[in-house]
Enzyme design. Structure first.
Site, PDB file in Angstrom:
ATOM      1  N   LYS A  61      -0.185  68.885  19.475  1.00 54.31           N
ATOM      2  CA  LYS A  61      -1.020  68.055  18.605  1.00 54.31           C
ATOM      3  C   LYS A  61      -0.153  67.285  17.614  1.00 54.31           C
ATOM      4  O   LYS A  61       0.896  67.775  17.177  1.00 54.31           O
ATOM      5  CB  LYS A  61      -2.012  68.931  17.824  1.00 54.31           C
ATOM      6  CG  LYS A  61      -3.206  69.447  18.618  1.00 54.31           C
ATOM      7  CD  LYS A  61      -4.126  70.253  17.710  1.00 54.31           C
ATOM      8  CE  LYS A  61      -5.336  70.796  18.435  1.00 54.31           C
ATOM      9  NZ  LYS A  61      -6.258  69.738  18.866  1.00 54.31           N
ATOM     10  N   SER A  65      -3.556  65.209  13.587  1.00 52.32           N
ATOM     11  CA  SER A  65      -4.616  65.972  14.245  1.00 52.32           C
ATOM     12  C   SER A  65      -4.671  67.406  13.715  1.00 52.32           C
ATOM     13  O   SER A  65      -5.751  67.971  13.514  1.00 52.32           O
ATOM     14  CB  SER A  65      -4.398  65.971  15.762  1.00 52.32           C
ATOM     15  OG  SER A  65      -5.382  66.733  16.412  1.00 52.32           O
ATOM     16  N   LYS A  69      -7.895  69.032  11.639  1.00 47.89           N
ATOM     17  CA  LYS A  69      -8.569  70.258  12.083  1.00 47.89           C
ATOM     18  C   LYS A  69      -8.550  71.309  10.982  1.00 47.89           C
ATOM     19  O   LYS A  69      -9.550  72.020  10.762  1.00 47.89           O
ATOM     20  CB  LYS A  69      -7.904  70.807  13.345  1.00 47.89           C
ATOM     21  CG  LYS A  69      -8.594  72.053  13.884  1.00 47.89           C
ATOM     22  CD  LYS A  69      -8.205  72.382  15.311  1.00 47.89           C
ATOM     23  CE  LYS A  69      -9.047  73.526  15.850  1.00 47.89           C
ATOM     24  NZ  LYS A  69      -8.759  73.816  17.271  1.00 47.89           N
ATOM     25  N   ALA A  70      -7.430  71.425  10.281  1.00 49.38           N
ATOM     26  CA  ALA A  70      -7.334  72.390   9.178  1.00 49.38           C
ATOM     27  C   ALA A  70      -8.369  72.079   8.093  1.00 49.38           C
ATOM     28  O   ALA A  70      -9.053  72.978   7.588  1.00 49.38           O
ATOM     29  CB  ALA A  70      -5.927  72.386   8.600  1.00 49.38           C
ATOM     30  N   GLU A 155      -2.015  77.499  23.771  1.00 47.69           N
ATOM     31  CA  GLU A 155      -3.268  77.527  24.521  1.00 47.69           C
ATOM     32  C   GLU A 155      -2.962  77.182  25.974  1.00 47.69           C
ATOM     33  O   GLU A 155      -2.414  76.118  26.270  1.00 47.69           O
ATOM     34  CB  GLU A 155      -4.268  76.529  23.954  1.00 47.69           C
ATOM     35  CG  GLU A 155      -5.600  76.572  24.699  1.00 47.69           C
ATOM     36  CD  GLU A 155      -6.561  75.478  24.245  1.00 47.69           C
ATOM     37  OE1 GLU A 155      -7.695  75.817  23.872  1.00 47.69           O
ATOM     38  OE2 GLU A 155      -6.177  74.306  24.286  1.00 47.69           O
ATOM     39  N   GLU A 170     -15.850  64.095  31.369  1.00 45.97           N
ATOM     40  CA  GLU A 170     -16.714  64.526  30.267  1.00 45.97           C
ATOM     41  C   GLU A 170     -16.087  64.171  28.922  1.00 45.97           C
ATOM     42  O   GLU A 170     -16.757  63.703  28.003  1.00 45.97           O
ATOM     43  CB  GLU A 170     -16.954  66.035  30.373  1.00 45.97           C
ATOM     44  CG  GLU A 170     -17.989  66.584  29.403  1.00 45.97           C
ATOM     45  CD  GLU A 170     -17.383  67.300  28.226  1.00 45.97           C
ATOM     46  OE1 GLU A 170     -18.136  67.855  27.417  1.00 45.97           O
ATOM     47  OE2 GLU A 170     -16.128  67.282  28.092  1.00 45.97           O
ATOM     48  N   HIS A 171     -14.775  64.356  28.798  1.00 46.01           N
ATOM     49  CA  HIS A 171     -14.069  64.043  27.553  1.00 46.01           C
ATOM     50  C   HIS A 171     -14.148  62.545  27.248  1.00 46.01           C
ATOM     51  O   HIS A 171     -14.397  62.143  26.096  1.00 46.01           O
ATOM     52  CB  HIS A 171     -12.611  64.478  27.655  1.00 46.01           C
ATOM     53  CG  HIS A 171     -11.800  64.151  26.442  1.00 46.01           C
ATOM     54  ND1 HIS A 171     -11.877  64.870  25.265  1.00 46.01           N
ATOM     55  CD2 HIS A 171     -10.885  63.158  26.209  1.00 46.01           C
ATOM     56  CE1 HIS A 171     -11.064  64.350  24.373  1.00 46.01           C
ATOM     57  NE2 HIS A 171     -10.456  63.308  24.923  1.00 46.01           N
TER      58      HIS A 171
END
Length: 242
Positions: A61, A65, A69-70, A155, A170-171
């Site tokens: 990331k 980004s 998110k944080a 991940e 879908e994304h």
């Protein structure tokens, strides 16, 4: 009068160095995991003349980004808090031909003694409501630095080609509609996910049938035995018995 909230050039340089080192650790973690994946892929290709791994991609990331998110999750903007609460900063995605291959690769990687499995979500066996399927793992990979060993969370997503194609579409659709996707399009995506699953099941069944046929004796097998020197085959047989 100086602003007490301002930081000096030295402090800024130190913070920048610390953050660069933080980001670098995730790049190193991906390199370690990619090495493990590529070793498995090469071994399958050369020994078995077939690899369950079709494609491998990775990403880290961007700093922007990570910070977004944080803030969205209410995580304090410190390196320590971010590293302890955000586990998808680095990601590796493995695309396989068949459903059984996804579990096979996951087992081979997670059984390696230096990997730690932190989290496992099986969205293949239990898909998300919209039809999304993939095997998600959070694994910690050891990174060997000059002064220490640091485990880095990554991940790991493992899915079939059909699952990956659906997830990519879908994304794009959710990005295009800024997540406010019309209900009729959501219904079509859900049906497409079901169709992709039926294709996965059918292709795996066909592959199983092919493997049964391939296991049957073939005239070329005898020809191969005749072209390999008998003493060489005997030496290999004895070595395998050691």
């Amino acid at each position: 009068m100086e602003d007490s909230s301002a930081i000096s050039r030295t402090e800024f340089a130190e913070l920048r160095t610390e953050f660069s080192r933080f980001m670098m650790m995730y790049q190193f973690g991906i390199a370690e995991l990619m090495t493990k994946v590529n070793i498995l892929k090469d071994e399958f290709t050369h020994i078995n003349q077939y690899s369950p791994i079709e494609h491998v991609t990775s990403r880290v990331k961007s700093p922007e980004s990570i910070l977004r998110k944080a803030e969205r999750l209410g995580i304090p903007l410190t390196i320590d808090d971010i590293s302890k609460n955000i586990f998808d900063i680095a990601g590796v995605r493995i695309t396989c031909s068949f459903i059984s291959d996804t579990y096979r690769i996951a087992e081979m990687l997670t059984s390696q003694s230096d990997l730690r499995v932190i989290e496992r979500e099986d969205y293949i066996a239990d898909p998300k409501p919209n039809g999304y399927k993939s095997l998600h793992l959070i694994v910690e990979v050891p990174v060997f630095m000059s002064d220490r060993v640091q485990y880095v969370p990554i991940e790991l997503q493992i899915r079939t080609i059909a699952m990956d194609f659906w997830a990519s579409l879908e994304h794009k659709i959710y990005y295009k509609y800024n997540r406010a996707v019309p209900i009729e399009l959501i219904d079509e995506l859900t049906e497409a996910a079901a169709a992709a699953h039926r294709l996965d099941v059918k292709m795996e069944r066909l592959n199983d049938e092919f493997n049964k046929i391939k296991a049957l004796p073939h005239p070329d097998d005898e020809l191969l035995d005749q072209t390999v020197p008998a003493h060489f085959l005997e030496a290999l047989r004895l070595q395998r018995g050691l």
